[in-house]
Design a protein around this motif. Structure first.
Motif, short mmCIF file in Angstrom:
data_model
loop_
_atom_site.label_atom_id
_atom_site.label_comp_id
_atom_site.label_asym_id
_atom_site.label_seq_id
_atom_site.Cartn_x
_atom_site.Cartn_y
_atom_site.Cartn_z
N VAL A 1 0.92 -1.17 -0.23
CA VAL A 1 0.00 0.02 0.09
C VAL A 1 0.67 1.38 0.05
O VAL A 1 0.62 2.37 -0.80
N VAL A 2 1.94 1.23 0.83
CA VAL A 2 3.02 2.28 0.76
C VAL A 2 3.58 2.60 -0.42
O VAL A 2 3.41 3.99 -1.15
N VAL A 3 4.01 1.71 -1.34
CA VAL A 3 4.53 1.71 -2.69
C VAL A 3 3.49 2.33 -3.59
O VAL A 3 3.84 3.14 -4.40
N LEU A 4 2.37 1.75 -3.47
CA LEU A 4 1.21 2.09 -4.42
C LEU A 4 0.84 3.59 -4.25
O LEU A 4 0.74 4.49 -5.32
N CYS A 5 0.78 4.00 -2.84
CA CYS A 5 0.49 5.55 -2.68
C CYS A 5 1.60 6.28 -2.97
O CYS A 5 1.29 7.54 -3.57
N ALA A 6 2.94 5.76 -2.92
CA ALA A 6 4.33 6.59 -3.55
C ALA A 6 3.87 6.90 -5.21
O ALA A 6 4.14 7.94 -5.69
N LEU A 7 3.61 5.91 -5.65
CA LEU A 7 3.38 5.61 -7.22
C LEU A 7 2.25 6.87 -7.61
O LEU A 7 2.40 7.73 -8.55
N VAL A 8 1.18 6.79 -6.74
CA VAL A 8 -0.03 7.49 -7.17
C VAL A 8 0.37 9.10 -7.16
O VAL A 8 0.15 10.02 -7.83
N GLY A 9 1.16 9.35 -6.13
CA GLY A 9 1.65 10.73 -5.95
C GLY A 9 2.54 11.13 -6.81
O GLY A 9 2.36 12.33 -7.47
N ALA A 10 3.44 10.41 -7.25
CA ALA A 10 4.58 10.68 -8.43
C ALA A 10 3.72 10.87 -9.90
O ALA A 10 3.98 11.83 -10.48
N ILE A 11 2.68 10.13 -10.06
CA ILE A 11 2.07 9.95 -11.39
C ILE A 11 1.30 11.45 -11.39
O ILE A 11 0.93 12.16 -12.42
N THR A 12 0.66 11.62 -10.39
CA THR A 12 -0.24 12.96 -10.01
C THR A 12 0.42 14.14 -10.38
O THR A 12 0.18 14.94 -11.14
N TRP A 13 1.72 14.28 -9.77
CA TRP A 13 2.67 15.57 -10.09
C TRP A 13 3.09 15.46 -11.43
O TRP A 13 3.22 16.60 -12.08
N ASN A 14 3.45 14.23 -12.00
CA ASN A 14 3.80 14.14 -13.31
C ASN A 14 2.77 14.89 -14.23
O ASN A 14 3.20 15.70 -15.13
N LEU A 15 1.63 14.58 -14.19
CA LEU A 15 0.25 14.81 -15.11
C LEU A 15 0.22 16.32 -14.90
O LEU A 15 -0.07 17.25 -15.80
N ILE A 16 0.26 16.92 -13.57
CA ILE A 16 0.01 18.44 -13.25
C ILE A 16 1.08 19.09 -13.98
O ILE A 16 0.81 20.13 -14.63
N ILE B 1 10.84 9.85 -5.87
CA ILE B 1 11.39 9.85 -4.48
C ILE B 1 10.56 10.67 -3.55
O ILE B 1 10.33 10.15 -2.36
N GLY B 2 9.92 11.71 -4.06
CA GLY B 2 8.94 12.67 -2.99
C GLY B 2 7.54 11.70 -2.59
O GLY B 2 7.36 11.64 -1.46
N GLY B 3 7.11 10.75 -3.63
CA GLY B 3 6.00 10.00 -3.38
C GLY B 3 6.48 9.21 -2.71
O GLY B 3 5.72 8.65 -1.28
N LEU B 4 7.62 8.34 -2.38
CA LEU B 4 8.17 7.25 -1.61
C LEU B 4 8.29 8.07 -0.14
O LEU B 4 7.99 7.29 0.76
#
Length: 335
Positions: free
Chosen positions: A83-98, A113-116
């Motif tokens: 779950v921790v890794v999944l949330c890190a990826l969602v955070g990274a993808i969200t910022w990439n898209l923004i 790295i920020g997501g992790l």
């Protein structure tokens, strides 16, 4: 449930890799396209092929991402770690898209790295702060400075060497040379950025016991990460390409060649010698500014550079915040 979570994490990791490809496609080819050394389609095909090849050249950066950012050994269950890794990826993808939407060349590396870090802190897991300082923060500061300074001084030397040459012939030669420098930059991009996705997938596999640290990263992980970033690169990132290729400074073939060559050297040194996951975006952008400053300092559009710099500073905390919020939302549901 564990198997399903692993599949979801791998899918999101490859999704991040794809967004990394189209977000960072501009890194390798924007200068070549803007100087007309390559057509956009030819540049994208070349970049996709070289990204794939670069992804298979090493695993040092991937090992750093997997073992030196967040300590998943402290997770109460493998389910929790996933779950921790999944949330890190969602955070990274969200910022990439923004940042892609606004055409800002921010760092996919630092978003991940920020997501992790954000998901790790929100979950109460240990963070390897000293490794982050040594292999993330310091390279984040030093690499752009080196890229700017090296590009500036090499460009000054190149201008002195060709000062008496016929301009038209010199421009043609540098336009041809840019094919090689763009390929070198794309290879470095694959070497650096695809490995970060490998590292995240490897981290997930380690957390559930599906891989062992001493065995290294499985071949299927390498190939899938290489394929995802290549596909994303081929999809293109035209918004960011316009920013890098034209909005910072109007580039000529000589300056494009020097910027790409310097950026590629910085990427290789960090990957092979320092094992540091540096940003290809920061590296090429600072090199473009360095070669541009040889015209005159006012030739660089510092207003655009300031907006890019703001995105750089915000990337790690913004991705961390998104990942933390996602963890707080998903944790009660998935745990």
């Amino acid at each position: 449930m564990e198997t399903a979570l692993v599949i979801v994490v791998v899918a999101f990791a490859l999704g991040f890799d794809y967004t990394n490809g189209f977000h960072d496609a501009a890194n390798a080819i924007a200068t070549s396209v803007s100087t007309r050394a390559l057509t956009p389609r030819a540049a994208l095909i070349m970049a996709a092929v070289m990204n794939f090849a670069g992804a298979l050249l090493g695993t040092e950066v991937a090992e750093t991402i997997a073992k030196e950012i967040v300590n998943l050994d402290g997770a109460p269950t493998s389910h929790f770690a996933l779950v921790v890794v999944l949330c890190a990826l969602v955070g990274a993808i969200t910022w990439n898209l923004i940042t892609w939407w606004f055409g800002l060349p921010s760092s996919s590396t630092h978003a991940l790295i920020g997501g992790l870090v954000g998901a790790g802190v929100a979950s109460g897991l240990g963070i390897y702060w000293s490794a982050i300082v040594d292999k993330v923060v310091l390279p984040m500061i030093i690499s752009p400075l080196v890229g700017f300074g090296l590009a500036f001084f090499i460009m000054v030397g190149v201008l002195w060497i060709v000062r008496n040459n016929a301009p038209a012939k010199t421009t043609r030669r540098f336009r041809l040379a840019q094919t090689a420098s763009a390929a070198a930059m794309a290879l470095g991009h694959g070497l650096q950025d695809a490995q970060k996705t490998m590292g995240v997938i490897f981290l997930a596999l380690l957390s559930v016991g599906w891989a062992r640290p001493e065995d290294g990263i499985p071949l299927w992980v390498k190939l899938s990460a290489a394929a995802a970033i290549s596909a994303g690169t081929y999809a293109g990132g035209w918004r960011i390409m316009r920013t890098l290729g034209r909005k910072i400074i109007e580039l000529d073939p000589a300056r494009g060649f020097v910027a790409e060559s310097v950026a590629a050297i910085v990427l290789y040194v960090n990957a092979f010698a320092l094992h540091a996951p540096v940003s290809t975006t920061h590296t090429i952008t600072s090199a473009i500014m360095g070669v541009g400053a040889t015209k005159r300092l006012s030739a660089v559009r510092w207003g655009v550079a300031k907006n890019i710099g703001a995105a750089w500073v915000l990337t790690i905390p913004a991705a961390a915040l998104v990942a933390a919020v996602i963890f707080w939302v998903l944790s009660p549901i998935l745990n």
